[in-house]
Design a protein around this motif. Structure first.
Motif, short mmCIF file in Angstrom:
data_model
loop_
_atom_site.label_atom_id
_atom_site.label_comp_id
_atom_site.label_asym_id
_atom_site.label_seq_id
_atom_site.Cartn_x
_atom_site.Cartn_y
_atom_site.Cartn_z
N VAL A 284 0.80 -1.00 -0.14
CA VAL A 284 0.20 0.20 -0.02
C VAL A 284 0.80 1.05 -0.28
N SER A 285 0.11 2.30 -0.58
CA SER A 285 1.03 3.57 -0.61
C SER A 285 1.44 4.24 1.03
N LEU A 286 2.06 4.43 1.31
CA LEU A 286 1.73 5.53 2.85
C LEU A 286 1.87 6.76 2.60
N GLY A 287 1.26 7.35 1.97
CA GLY A 287 0.78 7.59 1.66
C GLY A 287 1.49 9.74 2.08
N PHE A 288 1.76 10.92 2.22
CA PHE A 288 2.09 12.08 2.79
C PHE A 288 1.69 12.03 4.28
N PRO A 289 2.81 12.58 4.97
CA PRO A 289 4.32 12.82 4.29
C PRO A 289 5.82 11.13 4.31
N HIS A 290 4.63 10.90 3.84
CA HIS A 290 6.59 9.29 4.59
C HIS A 290 7.05 9.24 2.67
N ASP A 291 5.79 8.87 1.99
CA ASP A 291 6.19 8.91 0.76
C ASP A 291 6.96 10.20 -0.30
N PHE A 292 6.71 11.32 0.36
CA PHE A 292 7.25 12.60 -0.12
C PHE A 292 8.72 12.75 0.97
N LEU A 293 8.99 12.57 2.35
CA LEU A 293 10.36 12.25 2.86
C LEU A 293 11.46 11.25 2.40
N ALA A 294 10.46 10.19 1.48
CA ALA A 294 11.64 8.78 0.98
C ALA A 294 12.07 9.34 -0.65
N ARG A 295 11.67 10.48 -0.80
CA ARG A 295 11.57 10.49 -2.04
C ARG A 295 13.54 10.97 -2.18
N PRO A 296 13.73 10.83 -2.89
CA PRO A 296 15.70 11.00 -3.45
C PRO A 296 16.28 12.58 -3.22
N ILE A 297 15.11 13.26 -4.06
CA ILE A 297 15.41 14.48 -3.98
C ILE A 297 15.45 15.09 -2.59
N VAL A 298 14.26 15.14 -2.07
CA VAL A 298 13.62 15.07 -0.56
C VAL A 298 14.47 14.89 0.63
N ARG A 299 15.67 14.25 0.99
CA ARG A 299 16.63 13.17 1.28
C ARG A 299 17.94 14.49 0.84
N GLY A 300 17.70 14.19 0.06
CA GLY A 300 19.03 14.98 -0.47
C GLY A 300 19.53 15.99 -0.21
N VAL A 301 17.95 17.40 -0.32
CA VAL A 301 17.61 18.58 -0.06
C VAL A 301 18.35 18.53 1.84
N VAL A 302 17.77 17.41 2.87
CA VAL A 302 17.66 17.29 3.83
C VAL A 302 18.95 16.94 4.57
N PHE A 303 19.75 15.49 3.48
CA PHE A 303 20.83 15.25 4.12
C PHE A 303 22.55 15.62 2.98
N GLY A 304 21.89 16.04 2.51
CA GLY A 304 23.02 16.12 1.13
C GLY A 304 24.08 14.73 1.22
N ASP A 305 25.20 15.23 1.46
CA ASP A 305 26.32 14.15 1.65
C ASP A 305 26.58 13.19 2.63
N VAL A 306 25.54 13.87 3.66
CA VAL A 306 26.13 13.02 4.78
C VAL A 306 25.46 11.51 5.44
N LYS A 307 25.83 10.73 5.35
CA LYS A 307 25.99 8.82 5.48
C LYS A 307 25.71 9.09 7.43
N ILE A 308 23.96 8.42 7.81
CA ILE A 308 24.25 8.39 8.50
C ILE A 308 23.68 6.86 9.39
N ALA A 309 24.36 6.26 10.09
CA ALA A 309 24.11 4.72 10.70
C ALA A 309 22.78 4.44 11.20
N ALA A 310 22.03 3.37 10.65
CA ALA A 310 21.07 3.21 11.52
C ALA A 310 20.50 3.20 13.21
N ARG A 311 19.67 3.44 13.39
CA ARG A 311 19.60 3.71 14.97
C ARG A 311 20.10 2.40 15.97
N ARG A 312 21.04 2.38 16.84
CA ARG A 312 20.65 1.13 17.34
C ARG A 312 19.04 0.58 18.59
N SER A 313 18.78 -0.43 18.39
CA SER A 313 17.52 -0.52 19.59
C SER A 313 18.14 -0.70 20.60
#
Length: 358
Positions: free
Chosen positions: A329-358
């Protein structure tokens, strides 16, 4: 060696220290009052099959089979009561002509709990759920009444079912700030047919410390493969639990062209795995780390024995991918929007962040 996927390898329920089995026994089928449940003898066989294998987490509600479910469960529990985690719910009206017989308010809650205690033949309820959001009761009234019941010892833990994610998260924040009993469980519909809860309800539960308890992991029986396109002539079905199981599946929105298409993929995976479709569908819900224990709503001993076999299923990466593609199913807004490469690019740039440890 203990099987890590056995009924007696227990899980913690949400943020609590309560230990529950990885599959919950649903007692909505206990009693023939609605025309399609198990009679007393068959319900007893189902109960024994579950408990004798180490199962301890049993789900019911005040309204199920007009109270027969709780009465039978209380009878069956007997001297095993202390080792069981009995969950019941309030909200649904037992007297339709009484304006305060149902709903989320304090009067409904307290009187429902007293009646459930009597039917269950016990002096405390392990887990009390608000059954469905009524949209009229202030959240502070619900939370304070729940806290009063916990402080009185009549209820040990509280949870919530069938309520919008924003309302649940708000309630959890209020409970935390005021030192009231927190919500530890979220009961929601979740299956390969109903995945929209992945948008907000499941992530909210993970963040706020609620264990997810899926109801209808078999999509109202559609994922067992027992329905065909010939059954679609029932239309939307009758929105009445006392109707036929097929009526209920249609009324719940599971018996549709899409539901049958998903069921075909489940059947294909089951055939190549040497498993039943029911086992595959239940096993898939257990793959979600937010899920504590899907509820099994068996009507016969044969069904509960089959369902318990889901604990032995091991899906391959390819099988899981096929199931998830068919049911996506589509996650809809804002989830699909925030996952788009263009949005992630302007938010994070070239920064790489490791997944949060549980």
């Amino acid at each position: 060696m203990t099987n890590a996927h056995s009924l007696d390898t227990y899980r913690l329920l949400g943020r609590s220290g309560l230990r529950v089995s990885p599959l919950s026994l649903g007692a909505m089928t206990f009693g023939a009052d609605w025309g399609w449940g198990a009679d007393r003898e068959e319900a007893r066989r189902i109960f024994d099959a579950y408990v004798d294998r180490g199962g301890n987490f049993i789900d019911t509600a005040n309204k199920y089979t007009e109270g027969t479910s709780e009465r039978l469960l209380g009878e069956f529990a007997g001297d095993k009561r202390e080792r069981l985690v009995l969950a019941t719910k309030y909200t649904l009206t037992m007297r339709p002509g009484d304006p305060n017989s149902g709903g989320n308010h304090r009067k409904s809650m307290v009187r429902s709990v007293e009646a459930s205690l009597e039917r269950l033949r016990t002096d405390y309820i392990d887990l009390l759920y608000l059954h469905a959001w009524d949209g009229t009761t202030p959240v502070e009234e619900v939370l304070r009444a729940m806290d009063d019941l916990v402080r009185s010892g009549k209820v040990l833990y509280v949870g919530i079912s069938d309520t919008p994610a924003w309302q649940v998260s708000r309630m959890q924040a209020i409970a935390d700030l005021r030192g009231w009993a927190p919500l530890v469980a979220l009961q929601i519909e979740y299956s390969l047919i109903e995945r929209t809860v992945e948008r907000d309800l499941i992530p909210m539960a993970q963040e706020m410390g609620l264990g997810v308890i899926p109801w209808s992991p078999l999509g109202s029986g559609v994922l067992t493969g027992k329905y065909t396109r010939a059954d679609l002539d029932i239309g939307d079905g009758a929105a009445n639990p006392a109707g036929t199981r097929k009526n209920l599946a249609a009324a719940n929105g599971a018996l549709t062209e899409r539901g049958l298409e998903i069921a075909e993929v489940v059947k294909a995976v089951a055939a190549e795995s040497g498993r039943t479709p029911s086992q595959i569908a239940i096993a898939w819900t257990l793959l979600n780390p937010a899920v504590t224990a899907p509820i099994l709503g068996a009507r016969t001993l044969k069904q509960i024995e089959d369902n318990l076999g889901a604990l032995d299923v091991r899906l391959t990466d390819d099988q899981r991918a096929r199931l998830e593609k068919a049911s996506a199913v589509s996650l809809g807004f804002p989830h699909d929007f925030l996952a788009r490469p263009i949005v992630r690019g302007v938010v994070f740039g070239d920064v790489k962040i490791a997944a949060r440890r549980s």
